[in-house]
Design a protein around this motif. Structure first.
Motif, PDB file in Angstrom:
ATOM      1  N   PHE A 162     -10.945  -2.659  -7.333  1.00 17.48           N
ATOM      2  CA  PHE A 162     -10.351  -2.035  -8.521  1.00 17.48           C
ATOM      3  C   PHE A 162      -9.078  -2.772  -8.938  1.00 17.48           C
ATOM      4  N   ALA A 163      -8.210  -3.073  -7.976  1.00 18.34           N
ATOM      5  CA  ALA A 163      -6.966  -3.775  -8.295  1.00 18.34           C
ATOM      6  C   ALA A 163      -7.243  -5.152  -8.889  1.00 18.34           C
ATOM      7  N   ARG A 203      -5.148   1.661 -14.523  1.00 16.17           N
ATOM      8  CA  ARG A 203      -6.337   1.744 -15.376  1.00 16.17           C
ATOM      9  C   ARG A 203      -5.938   2.022 -16.821  1.00 16.17           C
ATOM     10  N   ARG A 230     -10.909  -0.069  -3.444  1.00 15.59           N
ATOM     11  CA  ARG A 230      -9.589  -0.110  -4.066  1.00 15.59           C
ATOM     12  C   ARG A 230      -9.135  -1.542  -4.317  1.00 15.59           C
ATOM     13  N   LEU A 276      -2.472   4.112  -9.176  1.00 18.57           N
ATOM     14  CA  LEU A 276      -3.715   3.401  -9.465  1.00 18.57           C
ATOM     15  C   LEU A 276      -4.306   3.859 -10.792  1.00 18.57           C
ATOM     16  N   ARG A 277      -4.235   5.157 -11.066  1.00 17.26           N
ATOM     17  CA  ARG A 277      -4.714   5.637 -12.369  1.00 17.26           C
ATOM     18  C   ARG A 277      -3.880   5.054 -13.497  1.00 17.26           C
ATOM     19  N   CYS A 321     -12.335   3.770 -11.325  1.00 14.29           N
ATOM     20  CA  CYS A 321     -11.139   4.574 -11.070  1.00 14.29           C
ATOM     21  C   CYS A 321     -11.568   5.966 -10.630  1.00 14.29           C
ATOM     22  N   PHE A 331      -8.027   8.861  -6.812  1.00 24.88           N
ATOM     23  CA  PHE A 331      -7.068   7.770  -6.807  1.00 24.88           C
ATOM     24  C   PHE A 331      -5.653   8.313  -7.044  1.00 24.88           C
ATOM     25  N   ASP A 360     -14.512  -3.156  -0.186  1.00 19.17           N
ATOM     26  CA  ASP A 360     -13.177  -2.576  -0.375  1.00 19.17           C
ATOM     27  C   ASP A 360     -13.059  -2.126  -1.833  1.00 19.17           C
ATOM     28  N   LEU A 408       1.804   3.443  -3.119  1.00 20.60           N
ATOM     29  CA  LEU A 408       0.849   4.351  -3.758  1.00 20.60           C
ATOM     30  C   LEU A 408       1.039   5.800  -3.311  1.00 20.60           C
ATOM     31  N   LYS A 433       0.831  -1.218   0.000  1.00 27.53           N
ATOM     32  CA  LYS A 433       0.000   0.000   0.000  1.00 27.53           C
ATOM     33  C   LYS A 433       0.857   1.256   0.000  1.00 27.53           C
TER      34      LYS A 433
END
Length: 832
Positions: free
Chosen positions: A578-579, A621, A575, A617-618, A609, A613, A573, A464, A461
């Motif tokens: 998303f992952a 995507r 995020r 993380l962007r 997204c 974020f 969750d 990020l 984490k």
């Protein structure tokens, strides 16, 4: 103050913030450098601890331990007597300072070919032994440096390694642990070389391929614990003709190619030696320097005799001398009367003095100091301050831990490595002695693993919210301790193992240890199946495993990502979900069903997204979007997404991802027909990857060769393919199958149609094994197939393809780069 000064045996340049020790660039962190500058500037007075902290740490609040650690680092660099401690007042520079003329045109230090451990400060003597060792290493491929523990084998070998590195030679330094097999030693060498390890083969072939590229020196230190494995690895590396191997061991290997240099203690003065020559022998010089007694001129005859007695008692052992001398730093010459007579008749003669010295030093520690030393001995290849605190806090309060660590540093049992991040190390004889004193080894091993868990909590984490440099600075130095903790936990504590694996995936990916990660998962599954984990832990485990398997085991990765998505969604969750979606979408290839599923999932990924974020993380995507658009035949959309991915990687400050995205960008320029831009970006990547190996470098260099090929620059393409083949060979053929179609096109463009047909067969086999074939490479495959179809009889082409189906990467490289055409022997015999 002059911009350049000489302090002790070091030259300090305040303009460039650099330090050179005996002509060699020295590592010194920014805090230690600022502290040195403050001491030099105020060298005429005693500077209080409060003033030093205020000058060096003007913003953050720090405790006294940080100052003590930096003082220890400076003493290691300048010599133990260079900085005086004035009890109750502070510190003062005690050595001469010479101001030097400014040199605006100074030449930068030598290029650092290979990372080496920090050597002991104040290396004394051994000139004759160093010359002899250098001559032996030059003369034969295998040299063993032998002698009892503490005699200085590591220091002498490191001295030679540093000289060879300054001369531009590749130097690989490996510390051999207890009970290491051939595979473990090869994996350690691969780690020091940066060679990735995959599921296809062990590290040995890739290491051998890397060592064949250039002359190199491989140092295997501490080989006595597994001499048979070292003997075998020496034979395995016989295929690297430019390799020289130096083994540090208490005993010889008895290898037929081995030459041995036996190392004794430092030279001692003979009885009756005149006083003026007494202090010139190596043993006395080291003792006086480490005890802060200068050159001994201020000592009276009795004190000199006492110092000489100490050196003789320990047989000139450098380690024993340093430990005993460390006790005199605060006491001065008057403390000589307090040093013990050492004797332990229960041990072999050569071990008596060192063992007695260690027992004496250990016995003078407080109970807490003894406990902390025993627990720190479980650390592998040093430890960070954070790990030391995490280990100690399991027993006592943090303040007590820092005080005990300071005491261990002051008495020489724990060394401070120069540079940043701040790291500590126990010399190996002290570490082994301390391990033997541990009455509860199982509890100590568990405590080490739990402390590692504290250091790496939420490591994935954390990436990020910080740059790559900051993240690596914090988490990479203790990688060896992480691996040791995981090996223990995967056999004893499954919950701890799963927690560590789930929080350190990024580190394994960045160090190309995917196969090691999968092996640790398999061991942990045998101990306790991951299916029994709580939903949150199971979700994290599935996602981590999907990330590691993404490039090599697509079906398993997709299944894990699907389960992780369901679990994270149920847990709320966002995020995490998303992952997981990123992994599902990124697993796309040309297979229709997977492509359709990725296309359907892409809108959900884009919607998930959020605006808040972080850049990384962007970037995920955009990268996934570029992948899907490329396989859907929308290269212009893919190019736009890839440019956004590059921008996000730059914003996040992560060069690791930036290199990946630039490689994808170069490829997409080729896919849209902009060959010139593909070549330009490729040239930028070649510069970024110079000297690197691994999947990223392979993909970048392979794409660059492909762009040159499409640009009609065949001569440059041949050179680029040769560079790519060298790096791929040293990287265990990473990305080789994905890029295989260009080999056939290159041969076809040169008019070698038999070779092209053979290489088409190899490309077919790669796809059968699951390799992705991107659009630009599919076009290259089709173009090569057209040339073969038009230029060769069908039967001949088919036979060549069949032969290519059974080829391995080594044969593919030979056929691709051989300027003569290729025809299987059976075709030549039949007139084909």
């Amino acid at each position: 103050m002059s911009p350049r000064v000489r302090v002790a045996h070091c030259t300090v340049d305040f303009g460039s913030h650099s330090v050179r020790r005996d002509g060699e660039a020295a590592r010194l962190g920014s805090r230690a450098f600022d502290l040195l500058a403050t001491l030099v500037e105020g060298r005429s007075r005693v500077i209080s601890r409060a003033e030093l902290i205020e000058r060096v740490w003007p913003g953050p609040t720090v405790d006294d331990h940080a100052l003590s650690a930096q003082i220890a680092a400076l003493r290691k660099l300048l010599g133990p007597g260079a900085i005086s401690t004035v009890p109750g007042r502070g510190y003062q520079l005690a050595c001469d300072v010479e101001e030097l003329a400014d040199e605006s045109q100074r030449v930068a230090g030598p290029y650092r070919v290979a990372e080496l451990p920090a050597g002991p400060a104040g290396f004394v003597g051994r000139e004759t032994e160093l010359q002899a060792l250098s001559a032996l290493v030059d003369g034969r491929r295998l040299t063993s440096l032998c002698g009892p523990a503490g005699v200085g084998k590591t220091a002498l070998a490191l001295r030679l390694a540093q000289e060879r590195r300054r001369a531009g030679l590749t130097v690989v330094w490996v510390e051999i642990g207890c009970h290491c097999g051939v595979d473990e030693i090869a994996a350690s060498v691969a780690d020091r070389l940066g060679v990735p390890q995959t599921r296809h083969v062990g590290p040995l072939p890739a290491v051998l391929a890397a060592l064949r590229q250039h002359p190199a020196l491989l140092v295997l230190d501490g080989a006595e614990a597994c001499a048979a494995s070292v003997y075998s690895i020496v034979d395995q590396f016989a295929g690297a003709p430019g390799l020289r191997i130096l083994v540090g061991s208490q005993v010889a290997l008895h290898h037929p190619q081995e030459q041995v240099l036996a190392l004794d203690g430092l030279a001692l003065a003979a009885p009756g030696t005149p006083r003026e020559r007494l202090t010139r022998c190596d043993a006395m010089r080291l003792f006086l320097a480490r005890a802060g007694l200068g050159d001994g001129r201020e000592l009276d005859t009795l004190q000199l005799e006492l110092a000489l007695r100490v050196c003789r008692q320990v047989g000139g052992s450098p380690l024993a001398i340093r430990l005993l001398a460390a006790r005199l730093r605060r006491l001065g010459a008057e403390g000589l009367m307090g040093l013990p007579y050492l004797n332990d008749s229960t041990q072999p003669a050569r071990r008596q003095t060192l063992l007695a010295t260690l027992q004496w030093s250990y016995g003078r520690l407080s109970p807490l100091g003894q406990l902390l030393l025993r627990r720190l001995a479980w650390c592998v290849r040093g430890f960070s301050f954070e790990l030391a605190l995490a280990i100690g806090r399991q027993e006592v309060a943090e303040e007590a831990v820092t005080e005990a660590l300071d005491a261990l540093i002051d008495c020489g049992l724990v060394g401070v490595e120069p540079g940043e991040p701040l790291r500590f190390r126990l010399p190996e004889p002290i570490r082994q002695f301390s391990l033997l004193q541990e009455p509860q080894p199982a509890q100590a091993a568990a405590g080490h693993a739990r402390a590692v868990r504290v250091v790496y909590a939420d490591a994935d984490k954390a990436r990020l919210d910080c740059s790559e440099r900051v993240w690596r600075h914090r988490y990479e130095p203790d990688l060896d301790n992480l691996l040791a903790a995981l090996r223990w936990a995967s056999s004893h504590d499954a919950a701890l193992a799963y927690a560590l694996l789930g929080e350190t995936t990024q580190l394994f990916l960045m160090t190309y240890r995917q196969q090691e990660y999968l092996d640790l998962v398999a061991r942990t599954e045998e101990l306790a199946p991951s299916a029994a984990l709580a939903p949150a832990e199971r979700a994290r485990h599935c996602l981590a495993l999907a990330r590691v398997q993404a490039m090599t085991r697509t079906p398993s990765a997709l299944a894990g990502a699907q389960e992780a998505l369901a679990l994270f969604s149920a847990l709320g969750d966002a995020r995490g979900a998303f992952a997981a979606r990123v992994q599902l979408v990124s697993g796309v290839d040309a297979e229709p069903q997977r492509l359709a599923a990725a296309e359907a999932a892409l809108p959900e990924l884009i919607a998930a997204c959020g605006e808040g974020f972080p850049p990384l993380l962007r970037r995920q995507r955009y990268q996934a979007e570029a992948m899907v658009c490329s396989f859907l035949g929308r290269p212009a959309d893919a190019l736009l997404a890839c440019r956004a991915s590059v921008a996000a990687a730059r914003e996040a400050g992560w060069g690791f991802y930036l290199r990946i995205d630039l490689s994808n960008l170069a490829y997409l320029h080729l896919e849209v027909g902009d060959t010139a831009e593909a070549i330009r970006v490729g040239e930028e990547l070649v510069a970024l990857h110079r000297g690197r190996i691994g999947p990223q470098a392979c993909f970048a260099l392979g794409n660059h060769a492909h762009a040159l090929l499409h640009g009609g620059r065949l001569a440059e393409a041949r050179q680029a393919l040769q560079r790519y083949a060298d790096v791929a060979r040293a990287s265990d053929w990473a990305s080789f199958e994905v890029l295989s179609a260009q080999f056939a096109l290159f041969a076809a463009r040169e008019g070698r149609l038999h070779a092209a047909a053979f290489l088409l067969g190899y490309a077919d086999r790669c796809v059968e094994r699951g390799a992705r074939r991107f659009a630009a490479y599919s076009r290259s495959y089709d173009a090569a197939a057209d040339c073969v179809r038009l230029g060769l009889p069908a039967a001949v082409a088919t036979s060549c393809r069949q032969a290519g189906l059974a080829a391995d990467p080594h044969q593919v490289v030979v056929v691709t780069l051989d300027e003569a055409d290729y025809a299987p022997f059976v075709l030549m015999a039949g007139g084909g």
